[in-house]
Design a protein around this motif. Structure first.
Motif, PDB file in Angstrom:
ATOM      1  N   UNK A 181      23.454  32.217   2.489  1.00 41.47           N
ATOM      2  CA  UNK A 181      23.864  33.353   1.631  1.00 41.47           C
ATOM      3  C   UNK A 181      23.499  33.210   0.161  1.00 41.47           C
ATOM      4  N   UNK A 182      23.770  32.055  -0.459  1.00 46.01           N
ATOM      5  CA  UNK A 182      23.515  31.985  -1.902  1.00 46.01           C
ATOM      6  C   UNK A 182      22.019  32.019  -2.176  1.00 46.01           C
ATOM      7  N   UNK A 183      21.214  31.384  -1.289  1.00 47.39           N
ATOM      8  CA  UNK A 183      19.766  31.402  -1.452  1.00 47.39           C
ATOM      9  C   UNK A 183      19.235  32.823  -1.280  1.00 47.39           C
ATOM     10  N   UNK A 184      19.765  33.477  -0.282  1.00 45.78           N
ATOM     11  CA  UNK A 184      19.356  34.851   0.029  1.00 45.78           C
ATOM     12  C   UNK A 184      19.660  35.776  -1.148  1.00 45.78           C
ATOM     13  N   UNK A 185      20.878  35.636  -1.679  1.00 44.39           N
ATOM     14  CA  UNK A 185      21.258  36.526  -2.795  1.00 44.39           C
ATOM     15  C   UNK A 185      20.421  36.199  -4.036  1.00 44.39           C
ATOM     16  N   UNK A 186      20.153  34.909  -4.212  1.00 37.67           N
ATOM     17  CA  UNK A 186      19.319  34.515  -5.345  1.00 37.67           C
ATOM     18  C   UNK A 186      17.926  35.125  -5.182  1.00 37.67           C
TER      19      UNK A 186
END
Lengths: 242, 218, 475
Positions: C418-423
């Motif tokens: 999730x955090x990579x995707x949102x980044x």
């Protein structure tokens, strides 16, 4: 009634207006959407490309994200919903994950499917005074068996003039990884689709699937056509003019 | 079925893949759709003639009284000089061979050598079966019904009586399966191999005539 | 005759520079077939029931293929047929060659048979010095041209009548006008000589009835009858998945086959041959041989999914409806069988090393699975074979390039965290600035240009999460 929004990776990154329309339309129909923010992608690109191990890890994450709530899960993409319906195949029968996958798949719906088959609604109070033709995306049509839901919804849109697209049900040539593995064939299939769209004489071509829409929109632009590609949900959310 | 009467690697490989024990009893196979019900004899005949017309066959309903006229017209239209006729009771009773001879046609025995038969313009047979809804004729073979008579000549004339009618393939198969040979004929030979353009008369007969006799010979 | 490929089939390379004439010819032909098929299907309100029966019948037979094969062999022998078993093409060809030599055969007349294309029988016979003539008009034409079939039902569909006329002129030495009727008449005359002279007829079979040992051949031209009635010797090469339990099953299967293949209620000539002739006078071969061919099918029986590939009755419907096949034609698939069924059968018969590109030669649109009269699970098979290529399985190691494997892993991480995707969603709009032109990204560097060489890419515009925060606040 509460629903969980499954906005999809293509929807999120390329069609923000469509997602906003979907949200406000659901609210207008008296539904309370919520948005589980941990969501990313359903794993379809990996699954359809043959990378099942990767797809499985994405499926696990998806199931974790959407199982916090009991509410039905609504998506603007038929192919993503079809993917979720394949989740049970990714886990051994009898396992906890398999059971969870079945339970979640049973309450995951594509948007038009949800409106027509779950809510029994075909008139969403839309007003779209334009000449419109419709491309029937493969996953909606054959994957989920949604033959006429989209058309019934479009039929109820005020002042919308519907023109049947020649070879409406023929694939547009996207096919996920196919478009980059065999670009020449994909391009030829897209050219056929674009040719039919231009010949229809419509002002808008309505598509219910983000992948197809990206493909067709690009094709229309390259052909120098003035026909506007638009997502089905945006038409349904329209309240007069676009 | 339980003994391995054909020891060979193919069967072994099949068994191995399926994981079955050789000799396990065979479960009954899935229920099949029931056959089409027959209409009235007149309706069946009308349907048969209609369907044969659709596949470009030429049909006629005859009695013995207008048989000579019909044969005369056929001989003239198709320029028949030589013919071969099955030796079946019905065809003998109708004396097809005799009538053709009377019209000046040379008769060749039906079991003649293939090169001779290939010279015939007309082959006359009887249909053992007729299936109305596809316009199909079924012909068995035997010493009095040689196969090439309906194959080599350019024109094939098949006579039949209402007794040959069967409502569906199911009934035909139930009877025919005990014989050594059956040919189902639906129209004259055809191909669409060149640009999908339909062409009639490729290797088999170019013309198919089907004549129905209400009452063959008194 | 199509030779068996021994190096990887290159679908991409073949389809990179296709003449536009090919899709035009194919689309015209397949369109016509499909229209006729639809008309015949519309006439039968029980069509879906028939499909279901066809599926269950075929599956039942395959699940008990050992018993049915034994029964077939027993019945064939009882009817006076000589039965041979061939594990592979080489064995089958050797059997046929042996029979031909033993009988001092001079002229061979052959009926169209996919099984014989699969094992390249003609090549083997010709190499041994035998004269063999294909007698189906379409096969006759492509034999003259030195080609393999480009469609299951109409093998010469990609050739225009002008090309065929030219071919006849060159190879037959006749002045042939580009008119189908006249070209057919020329072929008829030529082939009649072959039929009458042939001392051996070779055919396949559409079905083999286990209960009675009956060969069933579905044809339209009459050459099938010629080759199996006139010569004294008839050899049929029959793949083991052609077995059906009894005549009763044929009633359903023949209806499904004729309507699906050519939009006919029944083909012009459906032949049922049980053994050699009983008496000389009735015509037919004095000696009849059947070669039962495995060639990799027994292996496919092992898994419930791959087993279903063998239900196929070779109707060609999937080709007629496939948007990819209709764009590229049959030769792109590299072997005797093409379209969706080719894309799943070839990798299973020849292995993924040779046919890795084929399972991907599809957009998974599903049109094929919808029309298949016996419900072959084509989409599941395509995905299953893609897994074989990408990850390997019990039968094979993965073929896919380390680059693609890296992309798959990388994308799963980038999209799955999730955090990579949102980044990524926030970064991409910035990273794309150098390549963005207004509302489009018209070109990207390789290998991403594989998209933009066909049409421009859309720009990244993720903003829903921000909008949602606002939206909830303003409620």
């Amino acid at each position: 009634m509460h629903v969980q929004l499954f906005i999809t990776c293509l929807g999120e990154n390329f069609f923000p207006e469509m997602l906003e329309s979907m949200t406000t339309l659901l609210e207008r129909l008296g539904i309370t959407p919520c948005f589980p923010s941990e969501q990313t992608c359903c794993g379809q690109p990996q699954y359809n490309s043959g990378f099942e191990a990767e797809a499985r890890s994405m499926a696990r994450r998806w199931m974790r994200t959407f199982s916090h709530s009991d509410a039905p899960i609504i998506s603007p993409s038929g192919s993503c919903v079809e993917m979720v319906r394949h989740y049970p195949h990714l886990f051994p029968e009898g396992s906890e994950e398999h059971t969870l996958a079945i339970e979640l798949a049973a309450r995951t719906f594509e948007f038009t499917e949800f409106l027509v088959r779950q809510l029994g609604v075909t008139d969403v109070g839309a007003h779209f005074p334009h000449r419109v033709t419709y491309h029937a995306s493969c996953h909606l049509l054959r994957g989920l068996g949604l033959r006429d839901e989209a058309k019934r919804l479009l039929a109820a849109v005020r002042d919308l003039e519907f023109i049947t697209l020649t070879e409406e049900e023929t694939c547009c040539g996207f096919g996920g990884i196919f478009s980059v593995l065999y670009p020449e064939v994909s391009g030829a299939m897209l050219e056929n689709k674009v040719r039919h769209i231009i010949a229809s004489g419509a002002e808008y071509v309505v598509v219910g699937e983000a992948g197809c829409l990206m493909n067709i929109a690009g094709g229309l632009h390259k052909a120098g056509s003035a026909i506007h590609p638009i997502h089905l949900i945006e038409v349904l959310a329209a309240q007069g003019g676009a | 079925m339980t003994q391995n009467r054909f020891p060979n690697p193919v069967l072994d490989a099949v068994r191995h893949s399926l994981g079955y024990e050789s000799g396990a009893p065979l479960p009954p196979h899935p229920l099949l759709p029931s056959a089409r019900a027959a209409g009235t004899p007149q309706a069946e005949i009308a349907l048969l003639l209609q369907e044969i017309d659709k596949v470009s066959g030429h049909t006629q309903q005859l009695t013995t009284h207008n048989l000579d006229t019909a044969l005369g017209a056929l001989v003239e239209t198709e320029n028949i000089r030589t013919a071969t006729v099955w030796n079946t009771p019905t065809l003998q009773c109708l004396d097809i061979a005799g009538r053709l001879k009377h019209l000046g046609v040379t008769l060749v025995p039906p079991d003649a050598e293939k090169h001779t038969l290939a010279q015939c313009d007309l082959g006359v047979t009887e249909a053992d079966f007729a299936i109305p809804d596809s316009g199909t004729l079924g012909l068995l073979s035997g010493p009095e019904k040689p196969r090439a008579v309906s194959l080599l000549p350019a024109v094939h004339l098949a006579l039949l009586t209402p007794a040959a009618l069967r409502p569906d393939l199911h009934q035909v198969f139930a009877e025919a399966q005990h014989h050594g040979y059956l040919i189902l004929i639906t129209g004259p030979s055809r191909t669409a191999d060149i640009e999908l353009t339909l062409t009639l008369g490729v290797h088999g007969p170019r013309e198919l005539y089907v004549w129905i006799f209400e009452s063959p010979g008194e | 005759m199509s030779d068996t490929p021994t190096t990887p089939i290159e679908f991409r390379r073949y389809t990179q520079n296709l003449s536009p004439a090919i899709p035009i010819a194919i689309q015209q032909a397949t369109g016509q077939f499909f229209e006729k098929r639809n008309a015949r299907v519309a006439e039968l309100p029980e069509w879906e029931l028939l499909r279901d029966v066809g599926h269950r019948l075929r599956l039942h037979t395959l699940e008990h293929l050992d018993a049915y094969l034994e029964q077939a062999a027993t019945s064939l022998s009882a009817a006076g047929v000589q039965v041979h078993w061939a594990m592979n093409g080489a064995e089958a060809n050797a059997v046929v060659l042996d029979i031909a030599r033993q009988h001092n055969v001079k002229t061979i007349a052959k009926v169209k048979s996919m099984a014989t294309e699969e094992i390249a029988l003609n090549t083997a016979l010709q190499a041994a010095g035998f004269q063999i003539t294909e007698t189906d008009l379409g096969e006759f034409i492509i034999q003259l041209a030195g080609l393999g079939p480009s469609h299951i039902v109409v093998p010469a569909v990609h050739l225009k009548k002008e090309e065929i006329a030219q071919l006849f002129k060159e190879k037959l030495g006749v002045e042939a006008p580009p008119d189908p009727e006249q070209l057919t008449a020329i072929a008829r005359a030529r082939l009649r000589e072959v039929f009458l002279a042939a001392d051996m007829g070779i055919s396949g079979a559409n079905f083999l009835v286990a209960e009675t040992g009956t060969l069933v051949m579905v044809t339209n031209e009459g050459n099938g009858r010629m080759c199996t009635t006139l010569p004294d010797l008839h050899v049929a090469v029959v793949a083991i998945d052609k077995v059906v339990p009894d005549w009763e099953s044929l009633a359903t299967l023949l209806k499904l086959l004729a309507r699906s293949a050519t939009g006919q209620k029944l083909s012009t000539y459906t032949n049922f041959i049980t053994g050699p002739r009983k008496t000389k006078g009735e015509h037919g071969p004095r000696e009849l041989h059947v070669v039962l061919l495995d060639n990799g099918r027994s292996r496919m029986l092992a898994s419930p999914l791959t087993r279903e590939t063998l239900k196929c009755i070779r109707c060609g419907s999937c080709l007629n409806v496939c948007p990819v096949y209709k764009q590229v034609g049959g030769y792109a698939y590299g072997w005797f069988i093409s379209g969706p069924i080719g894309a799943v059968l070839t990798p299973q018969l020849l292995g993924t090393k040779i046919a890795a590109e084929l399972p991907y030669a599809s957009t998974l649109c599903g049109a094929c699975a919808e029309v298949c009269p016996v419900k072959v699970p084509l989409l599941d098979l395509l995905r299953h074979l893609r897994r074989r290529v990408a990850e390997g399985d019990a039968t094979t190691t993965p073929i896919v390039s380390p680059v693609l494997r890296g992309v798959a892993r990388g994308s799963a991480i980038a999209l799955g965290t999730p955090w990579l995707y949102r980044l990524g969603a926030r970064l991409m709009p910035l990273l794309q600035v150098p390549v963005r032109r207004g509302n489009w990204i018209p070109s990207l560097p390789a290998p991403l240009n594989r998209w933009t060489m066909v049409r421009p890419f859309m720009p990244f515009r993720a903003r829903f999460r921000r909008w949602w925060k606002h939206h909830k606040k303003n409620e």
